[in-house]
Motif scaffolding. Structure first.
Motif, PDB file in Angstrom:
ATOM      1  N   THR A 496       0.847  -1.200   0.000  1.00 47.00           N
ATOM      2  CA  THR A 496       0.000   0.000   0.000  1.00 47.00           C
ATOM      3  C   THR A 496       0.875   1.240   0.000  1.00 47.00           C
ATOM      4  OG1 THR A 496      -0.110   0.032   2.429  1.00 47.00           O
ATOM      5  CG2 THR A 496      -1.872  -1.105   1.262  1.00 47.00           C
ATOM      6  N   TYR A 497       0.400   2.264  -0.689  1.00 43.79           N
ATOM      7  CA  TYR A 497       0.965   3.612  -0.616  1.00 43.79           C
ATOM      8  C   TYR A 497      -0.124   4.497   0.001  1.00 43.79           C
ATOM      9  CZ  TYR A 497       4.668   2.216  -3.901  1.00 43.79           C
ATOM     10  OH  TYR A 497       5.736   1.609  -4.504  1.00 43.79           O
ATOM     11  N   LYS A 498       0.065   4.857   1.256  1.00 41.39           N
ATOM     12  CA  LYS A 498      -0.949   5.646   1.966  1.00 41.39           C
ATOM     13  C   LYS A 498      -0.401   7.034   2.270  1.00 41.39           C
ATOM     14  CE  LYS A 498      -3.943   5.702   6.029  1.00 41.39           C
ATOM     15  NZ  LYS A 498      -4.348   5.003   7.266  1.00 41.39           N
ATOM     16  N   PRO A 499      -1.130   8.111   1.872  1.00 43.21           N
ATOM     17  CA  PRO A 499      -0.628   9.467   2.150  1.00 43.21           C
ATOM     18  C   PRO A 499      -0.641   9.789   3.642  1.00 43.21           C
ATOM     19  CG  PRO A 499      -2.856   9.575   1.271  1.00 43.21           C
ATOM     20  CD  PRO A 499      -2.437   8.134   1.170  1.00 43.21           C
ATOM     21  N   LEU A 500       0.380  10.516   4.093  1.00 44.15           N
ATOM     22  CA  LEU A 500       0.468  11.004   5.473  1.00 44.15           C
ATOM     23  C   LEU A 500       0.208  12.506   5.461  1.00 44.15           C
ATOM     24  CD1 LEU A 500       3.685   9.093   6.621  1.00 44.15           C
ATOM     25  CD2 LEU A 500       1.306   8.462   7.053  1.00 44.15           C
ATOM     26  N   ARG A 501      -0.642  12.966   6.366  1.00 44.86           N
ATOM     27  CA  ARG A 501      -1.034  14.380   6.393  1.00 44.86           C
ATOM     28  C   ARG A 501      -0.628  15.021   7.705  1.00 44.86           C
ATOM     29  NH1 ARG A 501      -4.790  15.381   2.263  1.00 44.86           N
ATOM     30  NH2 ARG A 501      -5.592  13.477   1.264  1.00 44.86           N
ATOM     31  N   ASP A 502      -0.317  16.344   7.626  1.00 40.68           N
ATOM     32  CA  ASP A 502       0.007  17.092   8.830  1.00 40.68           C
ATOM     33  C   ASP A 502      -1.279  17.624   9.460  1.00 40.68           C
ATOM     34  OD1 ASP A 502      -0.795  19.246   7.298  1.00 40.68           O
ATOM     35  OD2 ASP A 502       1.239  19.925   6.863  1.00 40.68           O
ATOM     36  N   LYS A 503      -1.117  18.455  10.504  1.00 40.42           N
ATOM     37  CA  LYS A 503      -2.285  18.944  11.238  1.00 40.42           C
ATOM     38  C   LYS A 503      -3.187  19.818  10.363  1.00 40.42           C
ATOM     39  CE  LYS A 503       0.221  22.949  13.084  1.00 40.42           C
ATOM     40  NZ  LYS A 503       0.652  23.643  14.315  1.00 40.42           N
ATOM     41  N   ASN A 504      -2.637  20.380   9.296  1.00 37.43           N
ATOM     42  CA  ASN A 504      -3.428  21.214   8.390  1.00 37.43           C
ATOM     43  C   ASN A 504      -4.049  20.416   7.250  1.00 37.43           C
ATOM     44  OD1 ASN A 504      -2.760  23.585   9.841  1.00 37.43           O
ATOM     45  ND2 ASN A 504      -0.792  23.687   8.761  1.00 37.43           N
ATOM     46  N   GLY A 505      -3.848  19.115   7.279  1.00 36.97           N
ATOM     47  CA  GLY A 505      -4.401  18.286   6.227  1.00 36.97           C
ATOM     48  C   GLY A 505      -3.542  18.197   4.988  1.00 36.97           C
ATOM     49  N   GLU A 506      -2.361  18.829   5.016  1.00 33.78           N
ATOM     50  CA  GLU A 506      -1.471  18.804   3.854  1.00 33.78           C
ATOM     51  C   GLU A 506      -0.669  17.509   3.828  1.00 33.78           C
ATOM     52  OE1 GLU A 506      -1.420  21.029   1.489  1.00 33.78           O
ATOM     53  OE2 GLU A 506      -2.925  22.285   2.488  1.00 33.78           O
ATOM     54  N   ILE A 507      -0.516  16.941   2.657  1.00 34.46           N
ATOM     55  CA  ILE A 507       0.246  15.694   2.517  1.00 34.46           C
ATOM     56  C   ILE A 507       1.736  16.008   2.572  1.00 34.46           C
ATOM     57  CG2 ILE A 507       0.755  13.745   1.006  1.00 34.46           C
ATOM     58  CD1 ILE A 507      -2.042  14.097  -0.181  1.00 34.46           C
ATOM     59  N   TYR A 508       2.450  15.352   3.505  1.00 30.37           N
ATOM     60  CA  TYR A 508       3.883  15.575   3.624  1.00 30.37           C
ATOM     61  C   TYR A 508       4.704  14.319   3.345  1.00 30.37           C
ATOM     62  CZ  TYR A 508       3.721  13.162   8.163  1.00 30.37           C
ATOM     63  OH  TYR A 508       3.565  12.236   9.151  1.00 30.37           O
ATOM     64  N   GLY A 509       4.033  13.163   3.234  1.00 31.66           N
ATOM     65  CA  GLY A 509       4.790  11.942   3.003  1.00 31.66           C
ATOM     66  C   GLY A 509       3.871  10.783   2.662  1.00 31.66           C
ATOM     67  N   ILE A 510       4.467   9.594   2.548  1.00 29.16           N
ATOM     68  CA  ILE A 510       3.724   8.384   2.177  1.00 29.16           C
ATOM     69  C   ILE A 510       4.196   7.224   3.044  1.00 29.16           C
ATOM     70  CG2 ILE A 510       3.364   6.685   0.350  1.00 29.16           C
ATOM     71  CD1 ILE A 510       3.485   8.922  -1.670  1.00 29.16           C
ATOM     72  N   LEU A 511       3.225   6.462   3.560  1.00 25.93           N
ATOM     73  CA  LEU A 511       3.504   5.236   4.302  1.00 25.93           C
ATOM     74  C   LEU A 511       3.408   4.066   3.340  1.00 25.93           C
ATOM     75  CD1 LEU A 511       3.892   3.626   6.964  1.00 25.93           C
ATOM     76  CD2 LEU A 511       1.399   3.629   7.185  1.00 25.93           C
ATOM     77  N   ASN A 512       4.461   3.254   3.305  1.00 24.22           N
ATOM     78  CA  ASN A 512       4.531   2.108   2.398  1.00 24.22           C
ATOM     79  C   ASN A 512       4.669   0.833   3.220  1.00 24.22           C
ATOM     80  OD1 ASN A 512       7.037   0.829   0.085  1.00 24.22           O
ATOM     81  ND2 ASN A 512       4.899   0.301   0.261  1.00 24.22           N
TER      82      ASN A 512
END
Length: 885
Positions: A496-512
């Motif tokens: 899986t490639y799952k997006p990681l979001r910060d407190k503002n909802g912005e995507i900063y990375g991906i969990l694989n």
């Protein structure tokens, strides 16, 4: 100043001179004037009379400065006579201006010499040559003058040339004429042409330049020029007064170069006014704003800085603002600023800033270089914003990230985290690194550099799409080529490639997360190649296997299906095997099956199937898609494995545990009641002298303590169901772990005298935990050590430091040991370890399961070190509040 001598020559001397002059007049055609040694006129020829407009006879022996109404009383002419007297006997080509009748000025070139007479007397000869007009000039002179005129006309500045001590306008270009209002100035003095300049100090400046030979440079000098009868125009000028010299090096005029900078001055003043208004606005902005100059020194701090820090202007001068930063952050803040200043680049940094109450709070300092319209660096401008609360929240997030990293590191599934557009490998556990065939050096590097073999494969593009769209990508048996041990190897993975979001909802990375399914895919490929072998294998399998097409229509049932249902293959294909599912699970299954058909995902669930006797039997159902190379589903394979006996066994165990808990709780409660009654009677007994000699009361207290403990342990045998429902309660308190171990071992020794239980304490420590639950774990470890050490009586219990703030408790025996294949299984519910002789030790297989759950809920860790035939060592690690040697 040189003046004519008032003395007169003798008549004899005068006759001699007159004879000489008459001879000279006969031979010299140019205008000629003769002076005696006393600077008195003794003769002149007719050409001089004509050029100087002299009518009638002239007065002989009159001073040359009074001659013809003082025509020659000019500074230039006096300079010529001075030079003859002090420097030499000859003057050539000196220009002078002579005022003729009707106040007309005419320019002459003067040649002068001193002539010695035989009687040791001398005379001064002066010849005058009229300066040429343009029409009288030679071709070369005309070309030169046109060149000068062209230069003056096209020069962007106002230019003029002043001649003589009176500063007479000789030349002026159009810009100069326009500057002074198109006045008629040529041949006039500055005082005559621009009378208002005298009161403003310009005549004094010209006199000073002419007399000293020192140039003067005026910068934005104001000048009020008259433009009408009573109107004046205010101008600001940048100008240069440069003295000019003749061939002899004497000053004979002034070159004037003027630039009207009125517009620039007005614009600058407007800018200054605008800056003043801007500063006023900046001071009202609810943030700290600062500006530095080109040397990096503080040029401006708005009032918010002073009201926040309590500094004054003197404190913040230069780089005094650093005094308000936290001592630990000062060097970092200074380096960040100076580095950005030197490289003229933007920067952003967080540090702690002291407020006027003396408290240090986190702030964010962001700045950028500022440049003028010509690109010249003017300094830095920045803002300081209070981010103390946000920083505290970031610290909490950072702690959570640290825990997340710990979880990822310990995960058995291959897991990695990528950040930024470059997909930097922020984190990767050992399983993922092993999957890649790499080492820890890839951490912190971009994914495309760590795994260059991914170039040309779709995964980097998939990652970028997840980063941009936020849509999770599920990889199902995707083919991946990886360079492992120097060879390109092909594998198949579910990931899986799952997006990681910060407190503002912005995507900063991906969990694989990835699972290697290469073997499974290989098996499917082999299965695809040989349908006949599949059918043979399916018929031989103990479970019920079926196959459907891509749409979900049944096309095959193995022999076990036919035997289980008592129906033929054709009938099963018509009605579908889902018709045999128990009604309670049927709707859930059909919904999950529909989802699989739409997405191609796998299915796994437990359900009951009706056999040919009409009885529902529990099965584990798995449905998996067989896909083509392009990813499309070719068929589905379903396997149903009977788990009815397992279900019944678990149910019987749970019912048995409930029964045991209920049955044991009643007599234990009664025992406890009697013990408490006896203790109460003993306390009330006043004459207890005889009783005090016996250890009756301590023994009863110990019994009461153990029965209380036993009551709780028995009542919590139901912890299995509580754990499953997440209802296991912990009663945390701070206690001495060493004391708990000593008491627990002492209690065990009272009831078990065959084994020697030794306690070794390397450290003393305090922990915060559920005291009875931790005691329960210790008892379980020790009783297991006793149970599985029939041939050894030695058991070692040890407490030691694991880390700076962690403590380890280990229980070691020298019994039968545990095989490597069972190390993880023994912590599962109801699992029991067997030996080679198939002899199984008594027990329900819940002790280690409960112990593991208790330690995990204390954020601790259980470890096992064991080898078959050599004994076992069980350990648990907990956080400690205090550890002393």
């Amino acid at each position: 100043m040189l003046e004519s001598d008032t003395s007169k020559l003798s008549k004899k001397e005068l006759n001699i001179i007159q004879n000489y002059t008459e001879d000279l007049f006969k031979t010299v055609r140019e205008p000629l004037l003769v002076l005696d040694r006393h600077r008195n006129v003794v003769g002149l020829n007719s050409n001089l009379k004509k050029k100087f407009k002299i009518n009638g006879e002239f007065e002989e022996r009159v001073s040359v400065f009074e001659f013809n109404n003082g025509q020659l009383d000019t500074p230039e002419f006096r300079d010529i006579l001075n030079y003859l007297q002090t420097e030499g006997n000859t003057v050539t080509e000196r220009d002078i201006q002579v005022v003729l009748p009707q106040k007309r000025k005419r320019g002459f070139t003067v040649n002068a010499s001193v002539l010695q007479l035989p009687d040791e007397n001398s005379i001064i000869l002066l010849s005058f040559k009229k300066l040429k007009n343009i029409g009288d000039l030679s071709r070369q002179e005309k070309v030169y003058n046109r060149l000068v005129e062209n230069i003056l006309s096209n020069a962007p500045a106002a230019i003029c040339i002043l001649r003589g001590q009176e500063h007479t306008f000789e030349v002026a270009n159009e810009h100069y004429i326009e500057l002074i209002g198109h006045r008629d100035i040529i041949g006039k003095t500055v005082k005559e042409a621009i009378p208002e300049a005298e009161s403003q100090g310009f005549i004094e400046l010209l006199d000073h330049v002419y007399s000293t030979g020192e140039p003067y440079i005026g910068n934005e000098t104001p000048l009020k020029l008259k433009v009408g009868k009573d109107d004046f125009k205010n101008s600001h000028l940048n100008f240069v007064y440069q003295p000019t010299r003749n061939k002899k090096g004497k000053i004979d005029g002034i070159f004037v170069h003027v630039v009207d900078v009125s517009e620039q001055v007005v614009a600058r003043k407007n800018v200054e006014d605008s800056e003043a208004r801007l500063r006023s606005v900046i001071n009202t902005v609810p943030a700290i704003i600062w500006i530095t100059d080109t040397d990096g020194q503080s040029a401006f701090l708005n009032k918010n800085w002073y009201s926040y820090t309590g500094q004054n202007n003197e404190d913040a001068k230069g780089m005094g603002w650093l005094d308000a930063t936290h001592p630990d952050d000062r060097k970092k803040a200074e380096f960040a600023f100076l580095d950005a200043h030197n490289q003229k680049k933007s920067y952003s940094i967080s540090f702690r800033l002291r407020n006027k109450q003396g408290e240090y709070r986190w702030v964010l300092d962001k700045a950028s270089p500022k440049f003028d319209d010509d690109g010249n660096y003017e300094g830095m401008i920045g803002t300081v914003i209070n981010v103390h609360e946000e920083r505290l929240k970031e610290n909490l997030v950072r702690e959570k990230d640290h825990r997340l990293q710990g979880i990822v590191k310990e995960a058995t599934v291959a897991t990695a985290i990528y950040t930024g557009r470059e997909m930097n490998i922020e984190l990767a556990n050992d399983a993922m690194i092993k999957l890649w065939g790499k080492d820890d050096s890839v951490i912190g590097t971009p994914l495309h550099k760590a795994l260059p073999e991914l170039d040309g494969q779709p995964f980097l593009g998939l990652l970028r799409n997840v980063l941009e769209t936020g849509e999770i990508y599920w990889g199902k048996e995707d083919k991946v080529d990886l360079m492992i041990d120097g060879e390109m190897q092909t594998g198949y993975y579910n990931f899986t490639y799952k997006p990681l979001r910060d407190k503002n909802g912005e995507i900063y990375g991906i969990l694989n997360m990835a699972i290697d399914v290469t073997e499974s895919v290989t098996s499917k490929m082999l299965l695809k190649e040989s349908e006949f072998h599949f059918r043979q294998m399916a018929d031989l399998m103990p479970g019920m296997v079926s196959k459907t097409d891509a749409k979900g229509d049944d096309i095959y049932f193995n022999k076990n299906w036919l035997d289980f249902t008592g129906k033929g293959s054709k009938y099963l294909q018509e009605v579908g095997w889902e018709s045999f599912i128990h009604p309670d699970e049927k709707e859930t299954f059909l919904k999950a099956w529909e989802d699989c058909l739409n997405t191609g995902c796998n299915l796994e669930m437990q359900l009951r199937l009706k056999n040919k006797e009409g009885k529902y039997i529990w099965h584990l159902t798995r449905c998996e898609a067989v896909k083509e190379d392009d990813g499309s589903v070719k068929m589905w394979i379903a396997a149903n494995t009977e788990i009815d006996k397992i279900k019944e066994e678990e149910k019987r165990k749970e019912e048995f545990l409930k029964m045991v808990s209920h049955e044991l709780k009643t007599p234990v409660t009664s025992i406890k009641g009697y013990v408490q009654l006896l203790l109460t009677l003993l306390k009330k007994q006043k004459e207890a002298a005889e009783a005090s000699k016996l250890p009756l009361q301590p023994s009863l207290e110990r019994i009461n303590h153990q029965v209380t403990r036993l009551t709780r342990l028995i009542s919590e045998i139901l912890d299995l169901s509580r754990i499953r429902e997440n209802q296991l309660e912990l009663k945390s308190e701070e206690f001495n772990l060493n004391e708990l171990l000593a008491e627990t071992i002492q209690d065990i020794n009272y009831t078990n005298t065959q084994h020697k239980i030794a306690l070794e304490s390397e450290v003393q420590c305090q922990i915060i935990a559920d005291r009875d639950r931790i005691g329960q774990v210790v008892i379980n470890f020790v009783m297991n050590a006793i149970k599985y050490s029939p041939g050894s009586q030695e058991i070692n219990v040890k407490i030691s430091r694991e880390d700076k703030d962690k403590v380890r408790v280990s229980v070691k025996d020298f019994g039968i040991g545990i095989g490597q294949e069972n190390h993880k299984k023994i912590f599962k519910r109801f699992y029991r370890v067997g030996v080679k002789s198939e002899e199984t030790y008594s027990g329900f297989g819940i002790g280690l399961y409960l112990a593991n759950e208790i330690i995990e809920r204390h954020n601790g860790e259980i470890q096992l070190n064991s080898e078959l035939g050599k004994g076992s060592e069980f350990s648990f690690i907990l956080n400690a509040t205090q550890i002393t040697s």
